[in-house]
Design a protein around this motif. Structure first.
Motif, PDB file in Angstrom:
ATOM      1  N   GLY A 172      49.628  85.767  45.749  1.00 55.06           N
ATOM      2  CA  GLY A 172      50.806  86.123  46.523  1.00 55.06           C
ATOM      3  C   GLY A 172      51.851  85.022  46.456  1.00 55.06           C
ATOM      4  N   ALA A 173      53.074  85.381  46.747  1.00 59.81           N
ATOM      5  CA  ALA A 173      54.183  84.428  46.674  1.00 59.81           C
ATOM      6  C   ALA A 173      53.974  83.227  47.593  1.00 59.81           C
ATOM      7  CB  ALA A 173      55.493  85.129  47.003  1.00 59.81           C
ATOM      8  N   TYR A 174      53.373  83.445  48.773  1.00 55.90           N
ATOM      9  CA  TYR A 174      53.199  82.324  49.695  1.00 55.90           C
ATOM     10  C   TYR A 174      52.084  81.378  49.252  1.00 55.90           C
ATOM     11  CZ  TYR A 174      56.859  83.920  52.697  1.00 55.90           C
ATOM     12  OH  TYR A 174      58.099  84.257  53.175  1.00 55.90           O
ATOM     13  N   VAL A 175      51.093  81.886  48.562  1.00 51.40           N
ATOM     14  CA  VAL A 175      50.067  81.009  47.971  1.00 51.40           C
ATOM     15  C   VAL A 175      50.726  80.143  46.898  1.00 51.40           C
ATOM     16  CG1 VAL A 175      47.973  80.958  46.550  1.00 51.40           C
ATOM     17  CG2 VAL A 175      48.148  82.561  48.459  1.00 51.40           C
ATOM     18  N   ILE A 176      51.564  80.766  46.091  1.00 46.72           N
ATOM     19  CA  ILE A 176      52.280  80.026  45.045  1.00 46.72           C
ATOM     20  C   ILE A 176      53.208  79.001  45.679  1.00 46.72           C
ATOM     21  CG2 ILE A 176      53.997  80.255  43.198  1.00 46.72           C
ATOM     22  CD1 ILE A 176      52.660  83.071  42.672  1.00 46.72           C
ATOM     23  N   LEU A 177      53.897  79.386  46.733  1.00 43.28           N
ATOM     24  CA  LEU A 177      54.801  78.465  47.418  1.00 43.28           C
ATOM     25  C   LEU A 177      54.036  77.267  47.979  1.00 43.28           C
ATOM     26  CD1 LEU A 177      57.711  77.941  48.291  1.00 43.28           C
ATOM     27  CD2 LEU A 177      57.216  79.199  50.390  1.00 43.28           C
TER      28      LEU A 177
END
Length: 170
Positions: A62-67
């Motif tokens: 997910g984008a927040y894991v990547i962030l």
């Protein structure tokens, strides 16, 4: 992730089988660098790092894991940082969005134009990318018959990866 020199065929799903993962990551980054250079695209440090993060796993992130991972590496901590990089990677065929998981995965064949299909393990969220030739041609025929113009097709199948299936059978 494959490059022209890899022995992995585009007909074989990539993600569940054992392979040289270090080579997988380095070949994926090299293919992206080459593609961006050939197409005159800016492969910024943030875009490269986001692709590297995606290449390090064969499951959607997910984008927040990547962030969070970007933040740990000293890159920006605002959501647009990750979303802009992901948008670039998806737009240029270097990554795919897995709709079912609202997450992203590095493209297994960034050096080829293809219609991917995704097999998603419902237990561990690992993802394998394969070709979707059959469903694409059936869908294209149906669309043509109705005058519909397909702009994007996403094929996702949910089930058990070999490792989880083996554990479930034990």
């Amino acid at each position: 992730m494959t490059s022209g020199s890899s022995n992995i065929s585009t007909d074989v799903p990539l993600g569940f089988e054992r392979h040289d993962h270090a080579a997988c990551v380095s070949e994926g980054l090299l293919a992206a660098e080459t593609r961006c250079a050939d197409d005159g695209l800016r492969f910024t440090p943030v875009r490269r790092k986001v692709l590297e993060i995606l290449l390090q796993e064969h499951r959607a992130l997910g984008a927040y894991v990547i962030l969070d991972r970007l933040r740990e590496e000293g890159f920006g901590s605002q959501p647009p940082v990750a979303y802009r990089a992901l948008d670039f990677l998806v737009t240029h065929g270097l990554a795919h969005k897995i709709e079912r998981l609202n997450a992203f995965i590095a493209c297994a064949h960034p050096d080829q134009i293809h219609a991917p299909a995704f097999m998603i393990c419902r237990l561990c969220d690992s993802v394998a990318e394969a070709q979707s030739r059959t469903s694409r041609s059936v869908l294209a025929s149906a669309a043509k018959a109705t005058g519909f113009r397909i702009e994007r097709t996403v094929v996702e199948a949910e089930g058990l990866c070999p490792g989880c299936a083996e554990q479930a059978d034990a």
